[in-house]
Motif scaffolding. Structure first.
Motif, PDB file in Angstrom:
ATOM      1  N   GLY A  11       0.238  -0.860   0.479  1.00  0.00           N
ATOM      2  CA  GLY A  11      -0.418   0.142  -0.486  1.00  0.00           C
ATOM      3  C   GLY A  11       0.594   1.235   0.089  1.00  0.00           C
ATOM      4  O   GLY A  11       0.393   2.352  -0.377  1.00  0.00           O
ATOM      5  N   ILE A  12       2.436   1.305   0.724  1.00  0.00           N
ATOM      6  CA  ILE A  12       3.269   1.789   0.731  1.00  0.00           C
ATOM      7  C   ILE A  12       3.291   2.355  -0.458  1.00  0.00           C
ATOM      8  O   ILE A  12       3.418   3.825  -1.118  1.00  0.00           O
ATOM      9  CB  ILE A  12       3.686   2.530   2.023  1.00  0.00           C
ATOM     10  CG1 ILE A  12       3.161   2.349   3.049  1.00  0.00           C
ATOM     11  CG2 ILE A  12       4.682   3.213   1.559  1.00  0.00           C
ATOM     12  CD1 ILE A  12       4.202   2.135   4.558  1.00  0.00           C
ATOM     13  N   ALA A  13       3.925   1.621  -1.001  1.00  0.00           N
ATOM     14  CA  ALA A  13       4.840   1.962  -2.490  1.00  0.00           C
ATOM     15  C   ALA A  13       3.451   1.813  -3.807  1.00  0.00           C
ATOM     16  O   ALA A  13       4.513   3.193  -4.271  1.00  0.00           O
ATOM     17  CB  ALA A  13       5.336  -0.014  -3.099  1.00  0.00           C
ATOM     18  N   LYS A  14       2.536   1.816  -3.350  1.00  0.00           N
ATOM     19  CA  LYS A  14       0.904   2.205  -4.590  1.00  0.00           C
ATOM     20  C   LYS A  14       1.507   3.801  -4.579  1.00  0.00           C
ATOM     21  O   LYS A  14       0.137   4.224  -4.879  1.00  0.00           O
ATOM     22  CB  LYS A  14       0.232   1.517  -4.446  1.00  0.00           C
ATOM     23  CG  LYS A  14       0.736   0.397  -5.053  1.00  0.00           C
ATOM     24  CD  LYS A  14      -1.043  -0.951  -4.595  1.00  0.00           C
ATOM     25  CE  LYS A  14      -0.766  -2.229  -5.405  1.00  0.00           C
ATOM     26  NZ  LYS A  14      -1.869  -2.969  -5.561  1.00  0.00           N
ATOM     27  N   MET A  15       1.714   4.211  -3.043  1.00  0.00           N
ATOM     28  CA  MET A  15       0.593   5.696  -2.295  1.00  0.00           C
ATOM     29  C   MET A  15       1.453   6.759  -3.919  1.00  0.00           C
ATOM     30  O   MET A  15       3.545   6.500  -3.783  1.00  0.00           O
ATOM     31  CB  MET A  15       1.453   5.708  -1.322  1.00  0.00           C
ATOM     32  CG  MET A  15       0.357   5.667  -0.509  1.00  0.00           C
ATOM     33  SD  MET A  15       1.366   5.713   1.009  1.00  0.00           S
ATOM     34  CE  MET A  15       0.034   5.890   2.241  1.00  0.00           C
ATOM     35  N   ALA A  16       0.737   7.722  -3.983  1.00  0.00           N
ATOM     36  CA  ALA A  16       2.098   8.684  -4.568  1.00  0.00           C
ATOM     37  C   ALA A  16       2.678   9.692  -4.651  1.00  0.00           C
ATOM     38  O   ALA A  16       3.753   9.789  -4.730  1.00  0.00           O
ATOM     39  CB  ALA A  16       0.777   9.624  -5.400  1.00  0.00           C
ATOM     40  N   LEU A  31       9.450  14.010  -1.461  1.00  0.00           N
ATOM     41  CA  LEU A  31       7.849  13.083  -1.655  1.00  0.00           C
ATOM     42  C   LEU A  31       7.616  13.044  -0.124  1.00  0.00           C
ATOM     43  O   LEU A  31       8.658  12.107   0.236  1.00  0.00           O
ATOM     44  CB  LEU A  31       8.336  12.411  -2.392  1.00  0.00           C
ATOM     45  CG  LEU A  31       7.369  11.523  -2.796  1.00  0.00           C
ATOM     46  CD1 LEU A  31       5.916  12.094  -3.565  1.00  0.00           C
ATOM     47  CD2 LEU A  31       7.273  10.253  -3.967  1.00  0.00           C
ATOM     48  N   LYS A  32       6.085  13.264   0.225  1.00  0.00           N
ATOM     49  CA  LYS A  32       6.070  12.894   1.698  1.00  0.00           C
ATOM     50  C   LYS A  32       4.807  12.292   1.188  1.00  0.00           C
ATOM     51  O   LYS A  32       3.593  12.127   1.047  1.00  0.00           O
ATOM     52  CB  LYS A  32       5.939  14.006   2.232  1.00  0.00           C
ATOM     53  CG  LYS A  32       5.438  13.813   3.847  1.00  0.00           C
ATOM     54  CD  LYS A  32       5.757  14.631   4.457  1.00  0.00           C
ATOM     55  CE  LYS A  32       4.180  15.867   4.506  1.00  0.00           C
ATOM     56  NZ  LYS A  32       4.155  16.876   5.342  1.00  0.00           N
ATOM     57  N   LYS A  33       4.534  11.038   2.101  1.00  0.00           N
ATOM     58  CA  LYS A  33       3.691  10.364   2.703  1.00  0.00           C
ATOM     59  C   LYS A  33       3.331  10.268   3.929  1.00  0.00           C
ATOM     60  O   LYS A  33       3.922   9.823   4.730  1.00  0.00           O
ATOM     61  CB  LYS A  33       4.004   8.557   1.563  1.00  0.00           C
ATOM     62  CG  LYS A  33       4.494   8.763   0.624  1.00  0.00           C
ATOM     63  CD  LYS A  33       4.835   7.097   0.533  1.00  0.00           C
ATOM     64  CE  LYS A  33       4.890   6.990  -1.417  1.00  0.00           C
ATOM     65  NZ  LYS A  33       5.437   6.107  -1.925  1.00  0.00           N
ATOM     66  N   THR A  34       2.029  10.611   4.195  1.00  0.00           N
ATOM     67  CA  THR A  34       1.945  10.621   5.501  1.00  0.00           C
ATOM     68  C   THR A  34       1.233   9.538   5.838  1.00  0.00           C
ATOM     69  O   THR A  34      -0.379   9.581   6.322  1.00  0.00           O
ATOM     70  CB  THR A  34       0.971  12.115   4.974  1.00  0.00           C
ATOM     71  OG1 THR A  34      -0.030  12.035   4.794  1.00  0.00           O
ATOM     72  CG2 THR A  34       1.432  13.541   4.785  1.00  0.00           C
ATOM     73  N   ALA A  48       6.821   9.221   5.495  1.00  0.00           N
ATOM     74  CA  ALA A  48       7.487   7.831   4.609  1.00  0.00           C
ATOM     75  C   ALA A  48       8.077   9.139   3.616  1.00  0.00           C
ATOM     76  O   ALA A  48       7.203   9.636   2.995  1.00  0.00           O
ATOM     77  CB  ALA A  48       6.900   7.087   4.409  1.00  0.00           C
ATOM     78  N   ILE A  49       9.341   9.816   4.061  1.00  0.00           N
ATOM     79  CA  ILE A  49       9.735  10.318   3.070  1.00  0.00           C
ATOM     80  C   ILE A  49      11.342  10.221   1.641  1.00  0.00           C
ATOM     81  O   ILE A  49      12.001   9.511   1.976  1.00  0.00           O
ATOM     82  CB  ILE A  49      10.104  12.113   2.992  1.00  0.00           C
ATOM     83  CG1 ILE A  49      11.163  12.219   4.073  1.00  0.00           C
ATOM     84  CG2 ILE A  49       9.167  12.695   4.461  1.00  0.00           C
ATOM     85  CD1 ILE A  49      12.212  13.712   4.785  1.00  0.00           C
ATOM     86  N   GLU A  50      10.835  10.779   1.299  1.00  0.00           N
ATOM     87  CA  GLU A  50      12.035  10.870   0.382  1.00  0.00           C
ATOM     88  C   GLU A  50      12.702  12.413  -0.339  1.00  0.00           C
ATOM     89  O   GLU A  50      11.862  12.906  -0.877  1.00  0.00           O
ATOM     90  CB  GLU A  50      11.477   9.993  -1.091  1.00  0.00           C
ATOM     91  CG  GLU A  50      10.963   8.495  -1.043  1.00  0.00           C
ATOM     92  CD  GLU A  50      10.404   7.386  -2.827  1.00  0.00           C
ATOM     93  OE1 GLU A  50      10.555   8.447  -3.315  1.00  0.00           O
ATOM     94  OE2 GLU A  50      10.134   6.593  -2.425  1.00  0.00           O
TER      95      GLU A  50
END
Length: 158
Positions: A11-16, A31-34, A48-50
Motif C-alpha cells: 500500500g505504501i509503495a502504491k501511494m503517490a 516526496l512525502k507519504k503521510t 515516509a519521505i524521499e
C-alpha cells in the motif's frame, strides 16, 4: 480520507505521495507519504519521505516546543545539527524540543529514504535562523500555517 490502522508495504509503495517544497527554501524538497494521517493519528506526525539528490528535506529549523526524530532507511546524506555537519546513513536522529537548529540533506547518488516522526502539539514555535524568521503555530496548524515574523522585531523581556 479513509483511516486505516494497518498500512502495508504494498500500500505504501502504491501511494503517490506529495511533492513538498519548503515555503522558506524552495530548494528544500521531498516526496512525502503521510502514513500517520492515513491511520488517523492526530497527535503524532509519521511520514515516509524521499529526499531528492542534492536537496534538503526542509529549511534549517528549530522547534522550541515539539520534538521530532528521523530514521534513515536508504541512502546517504548529511545531518546539520547546530554548527555540526554529520555524515549519515541508516541511522536514528533525535531532535529535541528547544535543541539546536537542524536539517537533513541528501548528498548521495540515490534517493534518501527515511521515516520522520514529530509531535503535533496545539502550540509550537519554529525558528528558521538562515531566513531570520520565527513561525508561531497554534491550534494544531501544520506546515507554514501560522504567524511568520521577522526575528529582528522580537523583543526580549529579560
Amino acid at each position: 480520507m479513509t483511516r486505516k490502522q494497518l498500512v502495508t508495504r504494498t500500500g505504501i509503495a502504491k501511494m503517490a505521495g506529495q511533492d513538498n517544497r519548503h515555503f522558506l527554501d524552495r530548494d528544500a524538497r521531498h516526496l512525502k507519504k503521510t502514513l500517520g494521517d492515513i491511520a488517523g493519528l492526530t497527535k503524532l506526525g509519521f511520514h515516509a519521505i524521499e529526499v531528492l539528490i542534492w536537496s534538503a528535506s526542509c529549511a534549517l529549523h528549530q522547534h522550541l516546543c515539539e520534538e521530532e526524530c528521523g530514521y534513515i532507511l536508504e541512502g546517504t546524506g548529511t545531518a546539520r545539527i547546530g554548527d555540526k555537519v554529520l555524515q549519515v546513513e541508516v541511522v536514528f536522529i533525535a531532535y529535541l524540543a528547544g535543541g539546536e537548529a537542524h536539517d537533513l540533506r541528501n548528498t548521495g547518488s540515490n534517493i534518501l529514504k527515511c521515516i520522520i516522526v514529530g509531535q503535533r502539539l496545539d502550540f509550537d514555535i519554529v525558528d528558521y535562523p538562515e531566513q531570520a524568521r520565527r513561525l508561531h503555530r497554534a491550534n494544531g496548524e501544520k506546515g507554514e500555517k501560522g504567524d511568520l515574523v521577522d526575528m529582528a522585531i522580537i523583543v526580549s523581556h529579560q
